[in-house]
Design a protein around this motif. Structure first.
Motif, mmCIF file in Angstrom:
data_model
loop_
_atom_site.group_PDB
_atom_site.id
_atom_site.type_symbol
_atom_site.label_atom_id
_atom_site.label_comp_id
_atom_site.label_asym_id
_atom_site.label_seq_id
_atom_site.Cartn_x
_atom_site.Cartn_y
_atom_site.Cartn_z
ATOM 1 N N THR A 31 40.359 49.420 55.604
ATOM 2 C CA THR A 31 40.623 48.552 56.467
ATOM 3 C C THR A 31 39.237 47.869 57.147
ATOM 4 O OG1 THR A 31 42.829 49.804 57.013
ATOM 5 C CG2 THR A 31 41.526 48.451 58.733
ATOM 6 N N VAL A 32 39.223 46.655 56.705
ATOM 7 C CA VAL A 32 38.076 45.995 57.120
ATOM 8 C C VAL A 32 37.932 45.376 58.462
ATOM 9 C CG1 VAL A 32 38.720 43.893 56.113
ATOM 10 C CG2 VAL A 32 36.368 44.098 56.353
ATOM 11 N N VAL A 33 37.005 45.750 59.397
ATOM 12 C CA VAL A 33 37.121 45.239 60.738
ATOM 13 C C VAL A 33 35.778 44.650 61.191
ATOM 14 C CG1 VAL A 33 36.840 46.010 63.310
ATOM 15 C CG2 VAL A 33 38.160 47.505 61.179
ATOM 16 N N TYR B 254 39.868 37.658 50.909
ATOM 17 C CA TYR B 254 40.339 36.947 50.183
ATOM 18 C C TYR B 254 39.901 37.142 48.516
ATOM 19 C CZ TYR B 254 40.290 32.023 47.622
ATOM 20 O OH TYR B 254 40.383 31.131 46.705
ATOM 21 N N GLN B 255 38.453 37.598 48.478
ATOM 22 C CA GLN B 255 38.230 37.890 47.111
ATOM 23 C C GLN B 255 38.516 39.214 46.703
ATOM 24 O OE1 GLN B 255 33.761 35.331 48.271
ATOM 25 N NE2 GLN B 255 33.718 37.430 47.250
ATOM 26 N N PHE B 256 38.583 39.909 47.577
ATOM 27 C CA PHE B 256 39.089 41.170 46.736
ATOM 28 C C PHE B 256 40.402 41.840 47.522
ATOM 29 C CE2 PHE B 256 34.515 41.061 47.019
ATOM 30 C CZ PHE B 256 34.114 40.766 45.812
ATOM 31 N N PRO B 257 41.444 41.273 47.380
ATOM 32 C CA PRO B 257 42.776 41.770 48.049
ATOM 33 C C PRO B 257 43.119 43.093 47.389
ATOM 34 C CG PRO B 257 42.946 40.107 46.478
ATOM 35 C CD PRO B 257 41.498 39.885 46.608
ATOM 36 N N GLU B 258 42.755 43.588 46.440
ATOM 37 C CA GLU B 258 43.126 44.712 45.757
ATOM 38 C C GLU B 258 42.095 46.013 46.457
ATOM 39 O OE1 GLU B 258 39.566 43.402 43.718
ATOM 40 O OE2 GLU B 258 41.241 42.435 44.330
ATOM 41 N N ARG B 259 41.309 45.716 47.426
ATOM 42 C CA ARG B 259 40.535 46.666 47.881
ATOM 43 C C ARG B 259 40.698 46.405 49.412
ATOM 44 N NH1 ARG B 259 35.147 47.494 44.463
ATOM 45 N NH2 ARG B 259 35.253 49.440 45.593
ATOM 46 N N THR B 260 41.442 45.730 49.951
ATOM 47 C CA THR B 260 41.554 45.443 51.433
ATOM 48 C C THR B 260 43.123 45.903 51.850
ATOM 49 O OG1 THR B 260 40.391 43.530 51.334
ATOM 50 C CG2 THR B 260 41.767 43.698 53.083
ATOM 51 N N GLU B 261 43.276 47.177 52.476
ATOM 52 C CA GLU B 261 44.445 47.628 53.166
ATOM 53 C C GLU B 261 44.869 46.960 54.303
ATOM 54 O OE1 GLU B 261 43.604 51.726 53.726
ATOM 55 O OE2 GLU B 261 43.997 52.192 51.567
ATOM 56 N N ARG B 262 43.900 46.608 55.291
ATOM 57 C CA ARG B 262 44.210 45.881 56.457
ATOM 58 C C ARG B 262 43.194 45.101 57.095
ATOM 59 N NH1 ARG B 262 45.355 51.000 56.945
ATOM 60 N NH2 ARG B 262 47.407 51.834 57.036
ATOM 61 N N MET B 263 43.323 44.170 57.836
ATOM 62 C CA MET B 263 42.292 43.413 58.155
ATOM 63 C C MET B 263 42.475 43.284 59.990
ATOM 64 S SD MET B 263 40.926 39.513 56.942
ATOM 65 C CE MET B 263 42.620 39.078 57.034
ATOM 66 N N THR C 1 47.455 35.655 54.123
ATOM 67 C CA THR C 1 47.630 36.943 54.826
ATOM 68 C C THR C 1 48.920 37.797 55.020
ATOM 69 O OG1 THR C 1 47.807 35.785 56.898
ATOM 70 C CG2 THR C 1 45.675 36.194 56.309
ATOM 71 N N GLU C 2 49.968 36.768 54.294
ATOM 72 C CA GLU C 2 51.237 37.509 54.241
ATOM 73 C C GLU C 2 51.247 39.004 53.544
ATOM 74 O OE1 GLU C 2 54.514 35.444 52.973
ATOM 75 O OE2 GLU C 2 54.010 33.506 54.156
ATOM 76 N N THR C 3 50.345 39.109 52.736
ATOM 77 C CA THR C 3 50.375 40.251 51.999
ATOM 78 C C THR C 3 49.375 41.530 52.662
ATOM 79 O OG1 THR C 3 48.409 39.602 50.725
ATOM 80 C CG2 THR C 3 50.729 39.121 49.820
ATOM 81 N N VAL C 4 48.854 41.166 53.939
ATOM 82 C CA VAL C 4 47.708 42.147 54.415
ATOM 83 C C VAL C 4 48.160 42.172 55.810
ATOM 84 C CG1 VAL C 4 45.603 42.572 55.029
ATOM 85 C CG2 VAL C 4 45.903 41.512 53.004
ATOM 86 N N PRO C 5 48.452 43.205 56.338
ATOM 87 C CA PRO C 5 48.278 43.515 57.911
ATOM 88 C C PRO C 5 47.243 42.823 58.619
ATOM 89 C CG PRO C 5 49.247 45.549 56.639
ATOM 90 C CD PRO C 5 48.556 44.791 55.985
ATOM 91 N N VAL C 6 47.470 42.162 59.567
ATOM 92 C CA VAL C 6 46.151 41.543 60.426
ATOM 93 C C VAL C 6 46.360 42.033 61.772
ATOM 94 C CG1 VAL C 6 45.006 39.458 60.836
ATOM 95 C CG2 VAL C 6 46.077 39.698 58.669
ATOM 96 N N ALA C 7 45.339 42.308 62.551
ATOM 97 C CA ALA C 7 45.314 42.158 64.058
ATOM 98 C C ALA C 7 44.144 41.321 64.198
ATOM 99 C CB ALA C 7 45.348 43.415 64.604
ATOM 100 N N VAL C 8 44.061 40.725 65.522
ATOM 101 C CA VAL C 8 43.092 39.918 66.195
ATOM 102 C C VAL C 8 42.933 40.302 67.534
ATOM 103 C CG1 VAL C 8 42.068 37.775 66.443
ATOM 104 C CG2 VAL C 8 43.689 38.102 64.777
ATOM 105 N N PRO D 15 49.521 50.159 54.549
ATOM 106 C CA PRO D 15 48.365 49.557 53.769
ATOM 107 C C PRO D 15 48.905 48.425 52.595
ATOM 108 C CG PRO D 15 48.529 51.675 53.121
ATOM 109 C CD PRO D 15 49.228 51.454 54.034
ATOM 110 N N SER D 16 48.322 47.309 52.635
ATOM 111 C CA SER D 16 48.484 46.380 51.717
ATOM 112 C C SER D 16 48.342 46.808 50.208
ATOM 113 C CB SER D 16 47.642 45.324 51.965
ATOM 114 O OG SER D 16 48.115 44.178 50.901
ATOM 115 N N LYS D 17 49.566 46.558 49.652
ATOM 116 C CA LYS D 17 49.455 46.818 48.125
ATOM 117 C C LYS D 17 49.244 45.595 47.399
ATOM 118 C CE LYS D 17 52.136 51.139 48.568
ATOM 119 N NZ LYS D 17 53.384 51.993 48.165
#
Length: 318
Positions: free
Chosen positions: A91-93, A107-116, A217-224, A281-283
């Motif tokens: 989860t990248v913060v 964007y570059q590594f969606p396979e390694r990103t669970e959340r943002m 970002t539809e594929t990744v949970p996002v919080a701001v 987490p995003s798959k």
């Protein structure tokens, strides 16, 4: 204080802090800061998560070479750091400029990103404080060379820290500015910051935007998260999130500036924990990504530019 570790990637030494166990949080600091910006929250987060907080190249205790200081270059560096540490997904913060890196990483590594989770991030609008725009001005380097001379630097940083104790929207983050000015005594740091700013900002404001790719970002949970009194990146940029990423959870911290995680660390940790606990987490799916790319971003971009889409209220945390 967490112990700083070092690894060498492509011949350059990278500093980072690693603490805790569990799901991995990658904490990315902002422009001219370092991992210590997360000090108020690292120990709390490490009770539930493995926390990785690097000093980005050109910052803190990491090397400051003549190198690639673009968002893409930083995203690649984070991928390589995680690979060396044996970490596959995070989860990248990201805070401020680190928020831009977080978006680029996803964007570059969606396979390694669970959340943002983005904290007052760059990339949601052109506006940015004039103090950052001035870094690219021809006279900035000689002025900084003068201001960071020992006597003048000490007087300036002391004055900034005293003023930061005055509770107003315009003085809230002056202690951080004092730390940044202190770090600029190193000409290598000034070199790195100047090249970084030139890659992301011009006289009209922020160059890099997520608006054309936000539909992914539809594929990744996002919080701001944003501070109400932010003087660096205005809080109204948060309104665009409802158009660009309508599924994102959004929070405004009252009585907070550009560093809401420092102004209200306990609340920030609660938001992080709630975000991780309540989202899956995003798959990564290549087929799903292909569908999104084929559909394109025409609808959300038109809404964002035309102002026709309703802006959902954000959650205010007093």
């Amino acid at each position: 204080m967490s112990e700083v570790e070092f690894v060498t990637i492509h011949g350059h030494r990278r500093a980072f802090v690693r603490k805790g166990s569990g799901p991995v949080l990658l904490l990315l600091h902002g422009l001219a800061c370092d991992h210590t910006t997360w000090s108020p929250v690292i120990d709390r987060l490490a009770k539930h998560y493995t926390v990785i907080a690097p000093d980005l190249l050109g910052h803190g205790l990491s090397d400051k070479p003549r190198a690639d200081y673009t968002l893409g270059g930083y995203a690649n560096g984070m991928r390589d750091l995680l690979t060396l540490l044996g970490i596959d997904r995070v989860t990248v913060v990201g805070h401020s400029f680190g928020g831009g890196i977080a978006m680029q990483f996803a964007y570059q590594f969606p396979e390694r990103t669970e959340r943002m989770l983005l904290v007052a991030p760059g990339g949601l609008g052109p506006e940015v404080t004039m103090l950052i725009k001035l870094i690219q001005a021809p006279g900035w380097e000689p002025v900084m060379r003068l201001l960071t001379q020992p006597g003048l630097r000490h007087a300036s940083t002391t004055a900034l820290r005293v003023l930061s104790t005055v509770e107003t929207a315009h003085t809230r983050d002056l202690d951080e500015i004092a730390d940044i000015l202190e770090s600029w005594k190193d000409p290598r740091t000034r070199f790195a910051i100047r090249h970084l700013v030139r890659a992301a900002i011009d006289w009209k404001g922020q160059i890099v935007t997520m608006s054309d790719r936000a539909y992914l970002t539809e594929t990744v949970p996002v919080a701001v998260v944003w501070g109400r009194d932010d003087q660096v990146l205005p809080v109204h940029q948060l309104e665009s999130v409802a158009v660009l990423a309508p599924r994102a959870a959004t929070y405004v911290f009252e009585l907070a500036g550009h560093f809401p995680h420092k102004d209200h660390p306990e609340r920030f940790v609660e938001v992080v924990h709630d975000f991780v606990r309540t989202t899956q987490p995003s798959k990564y799916s290549r087929a799903r990504m292909r569908q999104l790319l084929q559909r394109g971003s025409l609808t959300p971009v038109r809404q964002a530019e035309g102002g026709e889409a309703p802006v959902e209220p954000v959650r205010a945390l007093a």
